[in-house]
Design a protein around this motif. Structure first.
Motif, PDB file in Angstrom:
ATOM      1  N   ARG A  31     103.404 -72.200  -8.037  1.00 55.20           N
ATOM      2  CA  ARG A  31     103.779 -71.329  -9.154  1.00 55.20           C
ATOM      3  C   ARG A  31     103.004 -70.006  -9.139  1.00 55.20           C
ATOM      4  O   ARG A  31     103.547 -68.941  -9.448  1.00 55.20           O
ATOM      5  CB  ARG A  31     103.530 -72.060 -10.469  1.00 55.20           C
ATOM      6  N   GLN A  32     101.703 -70.086  -8.801  1.00 58.84           N
ATOM      7  CA  GLN A  32     100.917 -68.854  -8.728  1.00 58.84           C
ATOM      8  C   GLN A  32     101.471 -67.901  -7.676  1.00 58.84           C
ATOM      9  O   GLN A  32     101.624 -66.690  -7.917  1.00 58.84           O
ATOM     10  CB  GLN A  32      99.463 -69.186  -8.432  1.00 58.84           C
ATOM     11  N   ASN A  33     101.783 -68.431  -6.499  1.00 62.98           N
ATOM     12  CA  ASN A  33     102.315 -67.579  -5.427  1.00 62.98           C
ATOM     13  C   ASN A  33     103.673 -66.994  -5.802  1.00 62.98           C
ATOM     14  O   ASN A  33     103.965 -65.816  -5.542  1.00 62.98           O
ATOM     15  CB  ASN A  33     102.410 -68.366  -4.131  1.00 62.98           C
ATOM     16  N   ALA A  34     104.507 -67.859  -6.419  1.00 65.62           N
ATOM     17  CA  ALA A  34     105.828 -67.358  -6.830  1.00 65.62           C
ATOM     18  C   ALA A  34     105.693 -66.269  -7.882  1.00 65.62           C
ATOM     19  O   ALA A  34     106.385 -65.219  -7.837  1.00 65.62           O
ATOM     20  CB  ALA A  34     106.673 -68.513  -7.370  1.00 65.62           C
ATOM     21  N   THR A  74     107.157 -57.827  -6.668  1.00 68.51           N
ATOM     22  CA  THR A  74     108.536 -57.319  -6.496  1.00 68.51           C
ATOM     23  C   THR A  74     108.938 -56.405  -7.646  1.00 68.51           C
ATOM     24  O   THR A  74     109.518 -55.317  -7.443  1.00 68.51           O
ATOM     25  CB  THR A  74     109.514 -58.491  -6.396  1.00 68.51           C
ATOM     26  N   LYS A  75     108.630 -56.857  -8.861  1.00 66.11           N
ATOM     27  CA  LYS A  75     108.976 -56.044 -10.023  1.00 66.11           C
ATOM     28  C   LYS A  75     108.192 -54.735 -10.036  1.00 66.11           C
ATOM     29  O   LYS A  75     108.718 -53.668 -10.395  1.00 66.11           O
ATOM     30  CB  LYS A  75     108.712 -56.830 -11.295  1.00 66.11           C
ATOM     31  N   VAL A  76     106.905 -54.795  -9.655  1.00 69.10           N
ATOM     32  CA  VAL A  76     106.105 -53.572  -9.611  1.00 69.10           C
ATOM     33  C   VAL A  76     106.692 -52.580  -8.615  1.00 69.10           C
ATOM     34  O   VAL A  76     106.827 -51.367  -8.884  1.00 69.10           O
ATOM     35  CB  VAL A  76     104.645 -53.910  -9.270  1.00 69.10           C
ATOM     36  N   ARG A 115     104.229 -57.959 -18.557  1.00 66.94           N
ATOM     37  CA  ARG A 115     104.699 -59.095 -17.736  1.00 66.94           C
ATOM     38  C   ARG A 115     103.545 -59.689 -16.927  1.00 66.94           C
ATOM     39  O   ARG A 115     103.449 -60.914 -16.785  1.00 66.94           O
ATOM     40  CB  ARG A 115     105.815 -58.599 -16.809  1.00 66.94           C
ATOM     41  N   GLU A 116     102.689 -58.824 -16.415  1.00 66.56           N
ATOM     42  CA  GLU A 116     101.526 -59.330 -15.679  1.00 66.56           C
ATOM     43  C   GLU A 116     100.623 -60.174 -16.588  1.00 66.56           C
ATOM     44  O   GLU A 116     100.120 -61.231 -16.188  1.00 66.56           O
ATOM     45  CB  GLU A 116     100.729 -58.149 -15.106  1.00 66.56           C
ATOM     46  N   ALA A 117     100.424 -59.688 -17.855  1.00 63.84           N
ATOM     47  CA  ALA A 117      99.598 -60.464 -18.798  1.00 63.84           C
ATOM     48  C   ALA A 117     100.240 -61.806 -19.115  1.00 63.84           C
ATOM     49  O   ALA A 117      99.574 -62.843 -19.187  1.00 63.84           O
ATOM     50  CB  ALA A 117      99.374 -59.657 -20.079  1.00 63.84           C
ATOM     51  N   ALA A 138     108.298 -48.381 -18.613  1.00 60.97           N
ATOM     52  CA  ALA A 138     108.308 -49.198 -17.393  1.00 60.97           C
ATOM     53  C   ALA A 138     106.898 -49.677 -17.028  1.00 60.97           C
ATOM     54  O   ALA A 138     106.670 -50.843 -16.665  1.00 60.97           O
ATOM     55  CB  ALA A 138     108.921 -48.387 -16.251  1.00 60.97           C
ATOM     56  N   VAL A 139     105.909 -48.753 -17.156  1.00 60.63           N
ATOM     57  CA  VAL A 139     104.510 -49.145 -16.833  1.00 60.63           C
ATOM     58  C   VAL A 139     104.010 -50.212 -17.792  1.00 60.63           C
ATOM     59  O   VAL A 139     103.394 -51.229 -17.401  1.00 60.63           O
ATOM     60  CB  VAL A 139     103.613 -47.896 -16.847  1.00 60.63           C
ATOM     61  N   LYS A 140     104.280 -50.032 -19.090  1.00 59.30           N
ATOM     62  CA  LYS A 140     103.832 -51.016 -20.080  1.00 59.30           C
ATOM     63  C   LYS A 140     104.524 -52.371 -19.898  1.00 59.30           C
ATOM     64  O   LYS A 140     103.906 -53.427 -20.066  1.00 59.30           O
ATOM     65  CB  LYS A 140     104.086 -50.482 -21.492  1.00 59.30           C
ATOM     66  N   ALA A 141     105.799 -52.293 -19.575  1.00 59.28           N
ATOM     67  CA  ALA A 141     106.538 -53.552 -19.348  1.00 59.28           C
ATOM     68  C   ALA A 141     105.947 -54.336 -18.183  1.00 59.28           C
ATOM     69  O   ALA A 141     105.807 -55.570 -18.211  1.00 59.28           O
ATOM     70  CB  ALA A 141     108.005 -53.234 -19.113  1.00 59.28           C
TER      71      ALA A 141
END
Length: 481
Positions: free
Chosen positions: A203-206, A213-215, A278-280, A271-274
């Motif tokens: 899950r971590q790798n995915a 990918t999103k970044v 998402r990372e958080a 986009a940057v905040k999103a």
């Protein structure tokens, strides 16, 4: 007058009588008049016993054993076969006499050997124990001409109330079961922890790949928007340069340009905040999964430890119960033996007192007999002396008093009685002429009485301190003439 006798394959002939000093053994022989021939079987016999023995720790056990015993026939005829023919052959093999004889030898040697070994030595060294029993029993059976062809010692069995082997087997089984349970729990824990770790890593790798990918996608989109805005700006500038004349158009175009730039920047910031949000969120999901994995791991470890601790405590409780039972059995055995010892001591003291009383009674009887004999001898002696003195009791009395030292003793007693006395003797005398003339008269006796009074009164005064009455006169003072 004579007959030819042949023994069977498993038989021997024992011949005694005329012309034979002891016993003659043979498979075939002529039997003459005055001789007696007996057949005896030499085939071995199986004897089954349950020997009750006790180890050096005073733990009782039952030893089932099967012995195949028969006479030793090699080299034929062996000297042991002669002993067998004399001692055992007259009895039936299955008789109680032979069975008790063999059983007594086997039980005695087994108990002596078991008493010198611990229960663990007997249990661990069954083969050695069997061989030593075999050797010791064979030494005693040689005296009867018997030989052990085979000996089979079965598994040791507990005596009722002494379940040593049962508890030992239960302990071994429980230890194996506990070890298997611990191994299974450890393997299960390793499998579950490994699966959780693999799942978490997946899950971590995915999540990491999705985030990257999103970044990249957002970054590409921003670059595209920037390029597009740049192209549009350049076109607009070119158009503005070309259309400088039209102020209204430039103002409208400038307002639109400002709006587009605002929207572009807002979109870029969103986009940057999103991406950060998402990372958080993904990081929170990873932490939550890690917490769940650690919780499951701790649960598995605590469950395994609790299971092992519970089973260990159960085993320790069983062992403590077994030790208390054995201690109680040992205490009871010691009390029984102590009571038996006290009873034996009391019997010995009673027997000793009885012997002492018998000895004193015998001594008193002998003393009475001696006194009776002495008295009888004295009676015979007095009778013979009386006869020798012609029946004169006075002479016999005087002789006995003289012989017994009675007169000497009386003289000694009288001498001791007057010893230390210092009597004063006063002699009173009248006129010599008057005494001579009235010697034969009555007045002479009266004068004698008066002569006796002064010394008598003086003696009484000296012995008792009493004075004579005044009417009788007074005694002279000390020192008076």
């Amino acid at each position: 007058m004579a007959r030819f006798v042949v023994a069977g394959p498993s038989e021997y002939l024992a011949i005694t009588g005329w012309g034979i000093d002891d016993v003659k053994l043979a498979k075939k022989a002529w039997v003459f008049a005055g001789q007696k021939c007996s057949r005896f079987d030499i085939s071995p016999v199986n004897y089954e016993f349950n020997v009750e023995a006790m180890s050096s720790e005073k733990l009782a056990f039952n030893l089932p054993a099967v012995f195949t015993i028969g006479p030793k026939i090699t080299p034929a005829p062996a000297p042991e076969l002669l002993l067998y023919a004399k001692l055992i052959a007259p009895h039936d093999h299955a008789s109680n006499h032979v069975k008790q004889l063999v059983k007594g030898v086997i039980e005695g040697e087994t108990r002596v050997l078991a008493a010198s070994m611990t229960m663990e030595e007997i249990f661990q060294g069954t083969k050695k124990f069997k061989q030593e029993v075999f050797d010791q029993v064979q030494l005693d059976l040689n005296k009867f001409g018997l030989y052990i062809y085979n000996a089979n010692v079965k598994q040791l069995v507990d005596e009722p109330g002494h379940e040593y082997f049962s508890y030992l087997g239960k302990k071994t089984q429980q230890e194996a079961a506990n070890k298997a349970k611990v191994d299974v729990a450890e393997e299960r824990m390793k499998g579950e922890v490994g699966a959780k770790e693999r799942e978490g890593l997946t899950r971590q790798n995915a999540a990491k790949v999705d985030a990257e990918t999103k970044v990249v996608s957002v970054r590409q989109q921003g670059i595209g928007l920037r390029e597009e805005a740049k192209v549009k700006a350049e076109v607009q500038v070119y158009e503005n340069e070309r259309e400088a004349e039209i102020a209204a158009a430039q103002a409208g175009l400038a307002m639109k340009k400002a709006g587009w730039e605002k929207q572009s920047k807002v979109a870029q910031v969103e986009a940057v905040k999103a991406v950060a949000i998402r990372e958080a969120e993904l990081q929170m999901e990873v932490e939550r999964k890690n917490a769940l994995r650690l919780t499951e791991k701790l649960k598995a470890e605590q469950l395994s430890k609790a299971t092992v601790q519970y089973e260990t405590q159960v085993q320790e409780s069983n062992a403590a119960l077994y030790n208390r039972q054995k201690a109680a059995d040992a205490t009871l055995y010691e009390q029984v033996k102590s009571a038996e010892a006290r009873k034996a001591q009391a019997d010995a003291m009673f027997f000793e007192q009885k012997l002492a009383e018998d000895a004193r009674l015998y001594a008193k009887q002998k003393e009475a007999e001696a006194l009776a004999m002495v008295g009888k001898a004295k009676v015979e002696y007095v009778t013979s002396m009386l006869q020798a003195l012609g029946g004169d009791y006075g002479a016999l009395r005087d002789y006995l008093m003289i012989d017994g030292g009675m007169y000497q003793e009386m003289a000694r007693v009288n001498a001791s009685a007057v010893s230390g006395m210092q009597p004063k003797i006063s002699i009173w005398s009248g006129a010599d002429g008057a005494a001579g003339e009235a010697g034969a008269g009555a007045m002479q006796q009266v004068a004698g009485v008066y002569k006796m009074l002064p010394p008598l009164l003086s003696t009484v005064h000296e012995q008792t301190g009493m004075q004579p009455p005044a009417w009788m006169g007074s005694l002279p003072k000390d020192g008076a003439n």
